[in-house]
Enzyme design. Structure first.
Site, PDB file in Angstrom:
ATOM      1  N   HIS A   1       0.780  -1.074  -0.004  1.00 37.49           N
ATOM      2  CA  HIS A   1      -0.109   0.020   0.114  1.00 37.49           C
ATOM      3  C   HIS A   1       0.704   1.084  -0.096  1.00 37.49           C
ATOM      4  O   HIS A   1       0.609   2.166  -1.034  1.00 37.49           O
ATOM      5  CB  HIS A   1      -0.826   0.206   1.234  1.00 37.49           C
ATOM      6  CG  HIS A   1      -1.668   1.057   1.444  1.00 37.49           C
ATOM      7  ND1 HIS A   1      -2.888   1.559   0.815  1.00 37.49           N
ATOM      8  CD2 HIS A   1      -1.331   2.354   1.970  1.00 37.49           C
ATOM      9  CE1 HIS A   1      -3.368   2.759   1.002  1.00 37.49           C
ATOM     10  NE2 HIS A   1      -2.421   3.213   1.808  1.00 37.49           N
TER      11      HIS A   1
ATOM     12  N   HIS B   1       1.451   4.678  -2.737  1.00 37.02           N
ATOM     13  CA  HIS B   1       1.630   6.083  -2.508  1.00 37.02           C
ATOM     14  C   HIS B   1       2.687   6.601  -3.252  1.00 37.02           C
ATOM     15  O   HIS B   1       2.877   7.727  -3.850  1.00 37.02           O
ATOM     16  CB  HIS B   1       1.872   6.518  -1.047  1.00 37.02           C
ATOM     17  CG  HIS B   1       0.566   6.409   0.077  1.00 37.02           C
ATOM     18  ND1 HIS B   1      -0.167   7.526  -0.034  1.00 37.02           N
ATOM     19  CD2 HIS B   1       0.073   5.561   0.839  1.00 37.02           C
ATOM     20  CE1 HIS B   1      -1.294   7.296   0.744  1.00 37.02           C
ATOM     21  NE2 HIS B   1      -1.091   6.129   1.430  1.00 37.02           N
TER      22      HIS B   1
ATOM     23  N   GLU C   1      -5.638   9.547  -0.567  1.00 36.62           N
ATOM     24  CA  GLU C   1      -5.851   8.124  -0.478  1.00 36.62           C
ATOM     25  C   GLU C   1      -6.927   7.588  -1.378  1.00 36.62           C
ATOM     26  O   GLU C   1      -6.786   6.561  -1.983  1.00 36.62           O
ATOM     27  CB  GLU C   1      -6.622   7.520   0.959  1.00 36.62           C
ATOM     28  CG  GLU C   1      -5.675   7.907   2.251  1.00 36.62           C
ATOM     29  CD  GLU C   1      -4.457   6.610   2.215  1.00 36.62           C
ATOM     30  OE1 GLU C   1      -4.746   5.599   1.577  1.00 36.62           O
ATOM     31  OE2 GLU C   1      -3.554   6.959   2.931  1.00 36.62           O
TER      32      GLU C   1
ATOM     33  N   SER D   1      -3.712   0.397  -5.136  1.00 37.17           N
ATOM     34  CA  SER D   1      -3.481  -0.610  -4.155  1.00 37.17           C
ATOM     35  C   SER D   1      -4.528  -1.693  -4.258  1.00 37.17           C
ATOM     36  O   SER D   1      -4.280  -2.833  -3.733  1.00 37.17           O
ATOM     37  CB  SER D   1      -2.908  -0.392  -3.077  1.00 37.17           C
ATOM     38  OG  SER D   1      -3.414   0.076  -2.228  1.00 37.17           O
TER      39      SER D   1
HETATM   40 FE   LIG Z   1      -2.451   5.267   2.627  1.00 39.29          FE
END
Ligand SMILES: [Fe+2]
Length: 254
Positions: free
Chosen positions: A124, A129, A170, A189
């Site tokens: 993730h 990111h 996010e 993700s």
């Molecule tokens: Fe995150």
């Protein structure tokens, strides 16, 4: 300056990534995760995400070495993927963002939970990111976000700013050549979260700071609405506007 002096709140959570301790099985789980996500992302991820992935030469077949990733990233935008032990309290998290260090976990989910982990893992954090941190405007936005939040103690204000983080970093989407593309790590993700958007189960509103700040985060269900920017200047500007709101107390509970 030593990291402990530079990051007094985050220092207790900083660790080293013991790269040689990863097993063959763990490298192969990473490779499987990348293999599963890439076909969908090649069609539905923001171009800036895909460019960042390539610029940083993130590996397809083995876990990323954070020092190597950070060396490339730092040359480009001054950001680092800095290994941490896990969940961090908000002040430590904001302190790191303000210093252009992204707190990055080093553990990896097991083969039994490829689609979902209750807490972020290295897939993730790095796959989801880090590629966006190679984008200069996004990189500046994220540092500014950290600096502003690090200076605030009012919990209602921080909760509202948390919504801005959630609906951009996010779960952000962007309109590119007439299509909705993902750049938020939760979409990048996760196959299920991304499908929810691609299949049209989630309304897409034009990004509006006021609406984002009024939309609470729900972590236990798929999104019913997300917010599309048309370029990354919009989130950079939105953060400056949010800062002005925060400074004049507009984000505190009435
Ligand atoms: Fe995150």
């Amino acid at each position: 300056m030593s990291t402990i002096l530079e990051l007094p709140k985050a220092a207790p959570f900083l660790i080293e990534q013991d790269y040689s301790a990863y097993s063959t099985e763990q490298h192969s789980v990473w490779a499987e995760l990348v293999r599963r996500r890439m076909p969908q992302l090649e069609r539905h991820a923001a171009q800036e995400y895909l460019d960042g992935f390539e610029t940083l030469c993130l590996p397809y077949d083995r876990l990323p070495n954070l020092a190597a990733v950070s060396a490339k990233l730092h040359r480009r935008t001054g950001w680092n993927a800095t290994p941490v032990s896990g969940f961090m309290p908000a002040p430590a998290f904001f302190e790191m963002l303000a210093a252009r260090r992204f707190p990055t976990t080093t553990w990896l989910r097991s083969r039994n939970s490829l689609e979902y982990t209750p807490e972020p893992d290295i897939f993730h954090d790095v796959f989801g990111h880090v590629p966006m941190h190679a984008h200069r405007i996004f990189a500046d936005f994220l540092e500014h976000y950290g600096r502003v939040c690090a200076s605030i103690s009012d919990s209602a204000t921080l909760e509202k700013l948390g919504r801005l983080f959630w609906y951009t970093v996010e779960f952000g989407v962007i309109r590119q050549r007439g299509e909705i593309k993902a750049y938020g790590s939760g979409l990048i993700s996760s196959h299920g979260e991304c499908m929810n958007v691609i299949e049209g189960h989630c309304a897409i509103h034009e990004f509006s700071l006021d609406e984002v700040l009024l939309t609470p985060v729900k972590v236990d269900e798929l999104h019913k609405v997300l917010f599309a920017v048309s370029n990354f200047d919009e989130i950079y500007e939105a953060m400056h506007e949010a800062e002005r709101h925060a400074l004049c107390g507009r984000l505190q509970e009435e």
